[in-house]
Design a protein around this motif. Structure first.
Motif, short mmCIF file in Angstrom:
data_model
loop_
_atom_site.label_atom_id
_atom_site.label_comp_id
_atom_site.label_asym_id
_atom_site.label_seq_id
_atom_site.Cartn_x
_atom_site.Cartn_y
_atom_site.Cartn_z
N GLY A 140 0.79 -1.22 0.00
CA GLY A 140 0.00 0.00 0.00
C GLY A 140 0.82 1.27 0.00
O GLY A 140 2.05 1.25 0.11
N TYR A 141 0.12 2.38 -0.11
CA TYR A 141 0.72 3.71 -0.12
C TYR A 141 -0.28 4.66 0.52
O TYR A 141 -1.42 4.28 0.80
CB TYR A 141 1.00 4.15 -1.57
N GLU A 142 0.16 5.87 0.75
CA GLU A 142 -0.73 6.89 1.32
C GLU A 142 -0.88 8.06 0.35
O GLU A 142 0.05 8.38 -0.40
CB GLU A 142 -0.20 7.40 2.66
N MET A 143 -2.04 8.68 0.41
CA MET A 143 -2.23 9.95 -0.28
C MET A 143 -1.64 11.05 0.58
O MET A 143 -1.88 11.09 1.79
CB MET A 143 -3.72 10.20 -0.53
N GLU A 144 -0.87 11.92 -0.01
CA GLU A 144 -0.33 13.06 0.72
C GLU A 144 -0.69 14.35 -0.01
O GLU A 144 -0.76 14.40 -1.24
CB GLU A 144 1.19 12.97 0.85
N ILE A 145 -0.94 15.38 0.76
CA ILE A 145 -1.08 16.73 0.21
C ILE A 145 0.23 17.45 0.54
O ILE A 145 0.63 17.53 1.70
CB ILE A 145 -2.28 17.47 0.81
N ILE A 146 0.90 17.90 -0.51
CA ILE A 146 2.22 18.51 -0.34
C ILE A 146 2.20 19.96 -0.82
O ILE A 146 1.34 20.37 -1.60
CB ILE A 146 3.31 17.73 -1.11
N THR A 147 3.17 20.72 -0.36
CA THR A 147 3.35 22.10 -0.78
C THR A 147 4.84 22.42 -0.78
O THR A 147 5.66 21.62 -0.30
CB THR A 147 2.59 23.06 0.15
N TYR A 148 5.22 23.55 -1.31
CA TYR A 148 6.64 23.92 -1.30
C TYR A 148 6.95 24.77 -0.06
O TYR A 148 6.07 25.46 0.47
CB TYR A 148 7.04 24.66 -2.58
N GLY A 150 7.69 27.64 2.36
CA GLY A 150 7.43 29.07 2.26
C GLY A 150 6.16 29.42 1.53
O GLY A 150 5.87 30.61 1.30
N SER A 151 5.33 28.41 1.19
CA SER A 151 4.09 28.69 0.47
C SER A 151 3.04 29.37 1.36
O SER A 151 2.08 29.96 0.86
CB SER A 151 3.50 27.39 -0.09
N GLY A 152 3.20 29.22 2.66
CA GLY A 152 2.19 29.73 3.59
C GLY A 152 1.10 28.72 3.88
O GLY A 152 0.18 29.01 4.64
N ILE A 153 1.20 27.54 3.28
CA ILE A 153 0.23 26.48 3.53
C ILE A 153 0.82 25.53 4.56
O ILE A 153 1.78 24.80 4.27
CB ILE A 153 -0.11 25.71 2.23
N GLU A 154 0.30 25.58 5.77
CA GLU A 154 0.81 24.75 6.85
C GLU A 154 -0.20 23.72 7.33
O GLU A 154 0.13 22.85 8.12
CB GLU A 154 1.24 25.63 8.02
N SER A 155 -1.42 23.80 6.85
CA SER A 155 -2.47 22.86 7.22
C SER A 155 -3.45 22.76 6.07
O SER A 155 -3.44 23.59 5.15
CB SER A 155 -3.19 23.32 8.49
N VAL A 210 7.41 21.38 -6.51
CA VAL A 210 8.82 21.71 -6.27
C VAL A 210 9.24 22.96 -7.05
O VAL A 210 9.98 23.81 -6.56
CB VAL A 210 9.72 20.51 -6.62
N ASN A 211 8.73 23.07 -8.28
CA ASN A 211 9.07 24.22 -9.13
C ASN A 211 8.13 25.40 -8.91
O ASN A 211 8.22 26.41 -9.63
CB ASN A 211 9.04 23.80 -10.60
N GLU A 212 7.22 25.26 -7.93
CA GLU A 212 6.27 26.31 -7.55
C GLU A 212 5.30 26.68 -8.67
O GLU A 212 4.76 27.79 -8.71
CB GLU A 212 7.01 27.56 -7.04
N ASP A 213 5.05 25.71 -9.56
CA ASP A 213 3.99 25.89 -10.56
C ASP A 213 2.63 25.67 -9.92
O ASP A 213 1.63 26.24 -10.36
CB ASP A 213 4.18 24.91 -11.72
N TYR A 214 2.58 24.78 -8.92
CA TYR A 214 1.37 24.54 -8.14
C TYR A 214 1.64 24.91 -6.69
O TYR A 214 2.73 24.62 -6.16
CB TYR A 214 0.95 23.07 -8.20
#
Length: 318
Positions: A140-148, A150-155, A210-214
């Motif tokens: 199995g694997y897990e779904m993760e929500i990721i950000t770069y 310094g994006s300001g997204i911490e939760s 990683v490239n801050e496109d999203y």
């Protein structure tokens, strides 16, 4: 960094329970399911069975299909020897292209991503029988929500008014699971509470973050771990703000209308393959996988079918 994990018996279970019911086949009218296993039956009429000179194999779409042509080359040699057939690797560019190749009869053996398996089963007659697992049989694997950084997204709550990238609408971890989670636990709807984009693959989503496109993306962490191991991305290039329960991973299976003896030879090839020292071992050891184990769609994909139901997914294949 905030890391939050949920289990099936936590917040999301309320929504999923309302969609979960007695198992029933959603197969296209092109197929029958007389034995009740939710899969297309093998045609009883031998004239409707196929025994191709060349077997076409496709692995679920990735950012660079050429890499996986090399990864699978030794296994495909083994498959050729076990079946007496030539075997060709088909580098699909999208989930839709892989599904269409199966429906059109151009694909004989394949690995479909978790969320794409029900589509392949119901619309393409896919008969899954194997999955990768660790030495101890865990998978199995897990779904993760990721950000770069310094994006300001911490939760997860910080996604409001921001952008979240999905992979494709048939993906479990790349669309369906996060959609159900955000709706049930956070009362957030795509297009209303946050903007969306579709990257086409988990690799693209990781690289896009990683490239801050999203600003953020929902991914399968098994793909991210393999990218880290290959040096495509580095530790610290992205941050995880959410981790889900564990889901089954890519399912390997057959077109429903293969000659039964050939189908048996193909299945035997998967379970007799010696991973030691192969490119397959080197690549998938990065996500803890070391063997093929038998599965059933009816049992192992129950949670995935339930998530699809919770998202209102239907299979209008005809």
């Amino acid at each position: 960094m905030l890391l939050k994990r949920t289990l099936l018996n936590s917040a999301i279970v309320g929504l999923l329970a309302t969609a979960s019911g007695a198992a029933s086949a959603d197969l296209s009218s092109r197929y029958s399911d007389n034995d009740g296993d939710l899969l297309a039956d093998i045609p009883a009429d031998a004239s409707e069975q196929v025994d191709p000179d060349t077997l076409i194999f496709a692995y679920t779409p990735v950012e660079d299909p050429a890499v996986y042509a090399d990864v699978w080359s030794d296994f495909l040699d083994h498959l050729s020897e076990a079946t007496g057939k030539d075997v060709q690797f088909f580098p699909v560019q999208s989930n839709a292209a892989q599904q269409e190749a199966l429906r059109a009869g151009r694909l004989h053996v394949a690995g479909f991503n978790t969320g794409g398996v029900p589509v392949a089963v119901n619309c393409g007659g896919f008969r899954p029988f194997a999955m990768m697992a660790a030495e101890d049989g865990s998978f199995g694997y897990e779904m993760e929500i990721i950000t770069y950084p310094g994006s300001g997204i911490e939760s997860v709550e910080d996604l409001e008014g921001r952008q979240l990238a999905f992979t494709s609408e048939t993906s479990n971890s790349g669309f369906r699971a996060p959609s159900a989670l955000l709706r049930s636990e956070y009362d957030m709807e795509a297009g209303e509470d946050f903007e969306t984009a579709f990257s086409g693959s988990h690799d693209n989503s990781v690289l896009g973050v990683v490239n801050e496109d999203y600003e953020a993306a929902a991914i399968a962490n098994s793909v991210a771990r393999r990218m880290l191991a290959r040096g495509v991305v580095e530790e610290g290039d992205y941050e995880v703000v959410y981790t889900s329960q564990t889901f089954p991973t890519t399912a390997y299976g057959l077109a429903h209308n293969l000659d039964p003896e050939l189908a048996e030879d193909i299945q035997d090839a998967f379970f007799s393959y010696d991973w030691e020292g192969t490119a397959l071992e080197e690549e998938f050891a990065n996500s803890g996988e070391a063997q093929f184990i038998p599965i059933t769609y009816q049992e192992n994909w129950e949670v995935i079918r339930t998530i699809a139901d919770a998202n209102g997914v239907t299979y209008d294949c005809d």
